[in-house]
Design a protein around this motif. Sequence first.
Motif, mmCIF file in Angstrom:
data_model
loop_
_atom_site.group_PDB
_atom_site.id
_atom_site.type_symbol
_atom_site.label_atom_id
_atom_site.label_comp_id
_atom_site.label_asym_id
_atom_site.label_seq_id
_atom_site.Cartn_x
_atom_site.Cartn_y
_atom_site.Cartn_z
ATOM 1 N N ARG A 694 0.831 -1.219 0.000
ATOM 2 C CA ARG A 694 0.000 0.000 0.000
ATOM 3 C C ARG A 694 0.856 1.256 0.000
ATOM 4 N N LEU A 839 -10.237 -2.439 -2.405
ATOM 5 C CA LEU A 839 -8.946 -2.292 -3.070
ATOM 6 C C LEU A 839 -9.047 -2.689 -4.536
ATOM 7 N N ALA A 842 -11.006 -0.134 -6.454
ATOM 8 C CA ALA A 842 -10.206 1.047 -6.794
ATOM 9 C C ALA A 842 -9.285 0.750 -7.980
ATOM 10 N N GLN A 843 -8.622 -0.403 -7.946
ATOM 11 C CA GLN A 843 -7.700 -0.755 -9.030
ATOM 12 C C GLN A 843 -8.446 -0.873 -10.356
ATOM 13 N N ARG A 869 -9.910 7.345 -6.351
ATOM 14 C CA ARG A 869 -9.105 8.137 -5.402
ATOM 15 C C ARG A 869 -9.755 8.145 -4.022
ATOM 16 N N TYR A 872 -8.957 4.798 -2.401
ATOM 17 C CA TYR A 872 -7.542 4.645 -2.041
ATOM 18 C C TYR A 872 -7.152 5.475 -0.805
ATOM 19 N N ASN A 877 -2.667 4.284 -0.403
ATOM 20 C CA ASN A 877 -1.974 3.576 -1.480
ATOM 21 C C ASN A 877 -1.362 4.588 -2.442
ATOM 22 N N GLY A 880 -1.562 3.933 -6.365
ATOM 23 C CA GLY A 880 -2.937 4.082 -6.813
ATOM 24 C C GLY A 880 -3.364 5.534 -6.872
#
Length: 943
Positions: A694, A839, A842-843, A869, A872, A877, A880
């Motif tokens: 992270r 997570l 977000a990715q 955003r 994250y 992170n 990210g």
Amino acid sequence: MSEAITIRLLGAVTAERRRGAAEEPIDLGPARQQTTLAILAASASHPVPMDRLVVGIWGQDAPRNAEQSVYTYIAGLRRLFEPDRPRRAPSLLLAGSSAGYVLCLEPRQVDALLFAEWLEEARDAQRGGDDRQAAHRLEQALALWRGTALSGLAGPFAEKERARLEQLKLSALEQRAESLLRLGSHEEVAEELRDLTRHHPLRERARELLMTALFHSGRRAEALEVYEEGRILLAQELGLSPGEGLRRCQEMVLSADAAAPDERPVVPHQLPRPLAEFVGRSRELVRLKERLAPWDGGPPGPLVIVTGPPGVGKSALAARAAHAARERFPDGQLYVNCRGATPDVPALTPLDVLGRFLRALGVPPQTVPADLDEAAAMWRSRLHDRRVLALLDDAADLAQIRPLLAAPFGNALLVTSRESMSWGEDSFQLELGRMSHAESATVLAKLAGAGRITADERETARLVRLCDGLPLALRIAGARLAGRPDWSVAALATRLSDERSRLHELAAGDLAVRSSLTASHTALERGSRPVDRRAARALSLLGLLHVPEMTAEAAGALLGVSTPEAEQALERLVDAHLLDRAGSGRYQLHDLVRLFAAELRPDDSREPLIRVLSYYAASTRLASHVADPHRSHRARPVDAVPHAVGGPAEAMAWLSDEEAVLTAAAGQALGSADDTIAGLGANLAFGLVWHQERHYHMEQMHALNTLALRVCERLGDEPGAHLALTHISNALRMTSRTDEALVHLQAALALARRLGDRFGEMSALGNLASANNSGLRYEDALPWAERQLVLARSIGARVGVRYALTAMGTAHRGSGRPEKAREALLEALADAVEVGDQLHEAQIRVGLGETCIDLAEPAEAVPHLLKARELYAPGGNRIGILRCLIGLSQAYRMLGELDQALSHVTDAVVAGAGLGYAHWERRLAEEQAAVHEARGAAVIREV
């Protein structure tokens, strides 16, 4: 040529060669070669047989090749002293004969022999009644001393000769005092003899002379105090009564007291001489003087306390402050060493302290009350309508001095102690910290010479840092430099940089950092309260774990007690100034105390270390799981009570707060030869990986997991080795070392298949896809991602399905197939949202935003990137967040909203600072240039 050589033994062993008016030092080589020279120099001009050299260097347990070694040392000394001697020519300085080796020097060329010669001349002058000549010659002889004789040398000769020379020195000091007393210099001699008896309290002759000096100075009560102190020490230490000389001195003083009962009140002047090399502490001195001698002429503070860790200079500061304020105390200044931390010597009782002060104030010894309350009442009565300052040095605790605290206003107690004290509104406590860099350098310059200290500022800064800002350590370092003019500051700093020997190096004569710390630890160890003894054990156990700081909860695991009990022990160490608070609920050891604590290693050290490492491993595993339960947490369960965390935010905060500690603990454990401890280190390293990813701490991830791989291979732990290979490859992938990452992943894949670990195999396939994507090898990545997808679906691993679809989306996008990328990413997004995997969501949204930009659909990209955003942000992170900001800048730039683009790319510069990820640093630079170009073009259009 030999006439140009001088050998010095009264300090560090040195030699000089005179060339014209200048003296150049001779490097004498290793310690045993120096010992060889010292043995020969002590018998200069007389032969020393080989067997005496061997026994003097090694004792009775000399190695077989001892004589050969002596030949080597002799040859080395000949080369050093006679560098121009032809190869086969005989040595004129160090000759060999059938009787042994002879150092061909006159006694005056060896300072120890010259000292003995001058000492004998002084005795002759005394016997002839010429005390002035005797005192002069003795001053010359004593001036030859530069520190502890044969400083730094070990072995039977060095130890025996050092003791003999030290006894001669003490005799010389006493001889000089005798002559000066006969010449009438009573006051001068009294102060010097007080120092002598303080350092050598069992020398009765020095004590007799001090009593005589005080008696003839009109300080009869002080003279009796000196007798009483000697009587107590002789009884406690040797089980003896004072000798005839001391008893005669007592009778002399008592007879004089009886003959003059109506004399004026005694005004004692007992303050010790202030340290000549005292440096700095200006603000502290001002604060103390404000309390002892207020600027408005008001009464002094009745109780002023100086506390601080061992060696920080409390006594020196207090003595300086007392002298600065003594004019405000015309009725006398008292002093006592309470011996609160004197090794192997009992601390004075409150009655002992009162008795000394009362006798110093003129109370005849036979009338000092034996009852504590009566003695305290007499103390208060004696101080009525007087202004007296009492310096109580090295007080053990408040109980030791409490009976003195009710002194009438106008009088003051100045107390130094290693313990923190608290006593009502009328007290003032100054906690003395370590010296600043500038003050530390000045201490060294005063002792070793300003030229040497300023010649290399960087090495001086290193030496100051290694001395930890402690005046005691700095004084020792300065004394060692002064005793070794051939050493540079860098040479001493290099010697101190080895932690294994630093405390050994920080010793010079009677001064030693280790003995100062030992005294504090011993006082706790022998304390009457359970918390004292628990604190002493806590210090010994804190040295087992090489971490920057510790909480009470971790200390509880280390000690095997509850957190409140551990906190009490730690706070007790804080009060004793052996531990510092490092923020809310956190504690740390200063460097020198840490090295000392490591030396205290108890016999049962293995179990405490396993307990605390188990606590760290269990806590890290739990916090990582709570921070993100959707990740694969494959660190094994540990039998320990973990730190409790209330939710993801609290878990991530705990991991961030403890990261430096956890990393250090894992590194230490992984280096252990003990299989259980090393295994806990590997488990701890595995628990940290998601937090490290992270925050893009790839260097630590790579280093710890490389060590973990070696440990797992050593232990035959193949599942652990698979995890280590996976984490190493991830760190390599994210630092653009694609080829190395692929090698480790192929090994991880093969190992998972051999173990029959379907989840591990699935994970390796996905990581092979990600590594190829990170290396921009998109067509190579796609088959790996497709194989992961098939296996993940067959074993029901939804997290693997999402990972595979995300990797497929990245590969399609990189290969110029944005529509296929969007299709795969939307399927992955739906599953991530359904299970609450933030997570992955977000990715995936970042990938979708970037795909929309590729498809020239910036308006569709913005909501994905803003949501990513937001997701994250709580976990911090960094990669990210950086990708989101770069994508938002691109989208707004394509939409023509250049102020928004500039805002986001500026935020991206801040987010990416110091990240060290080459690919995204390059993308950031390109986007920054594009935004500025677009803004420039817009300005031109407007014009």
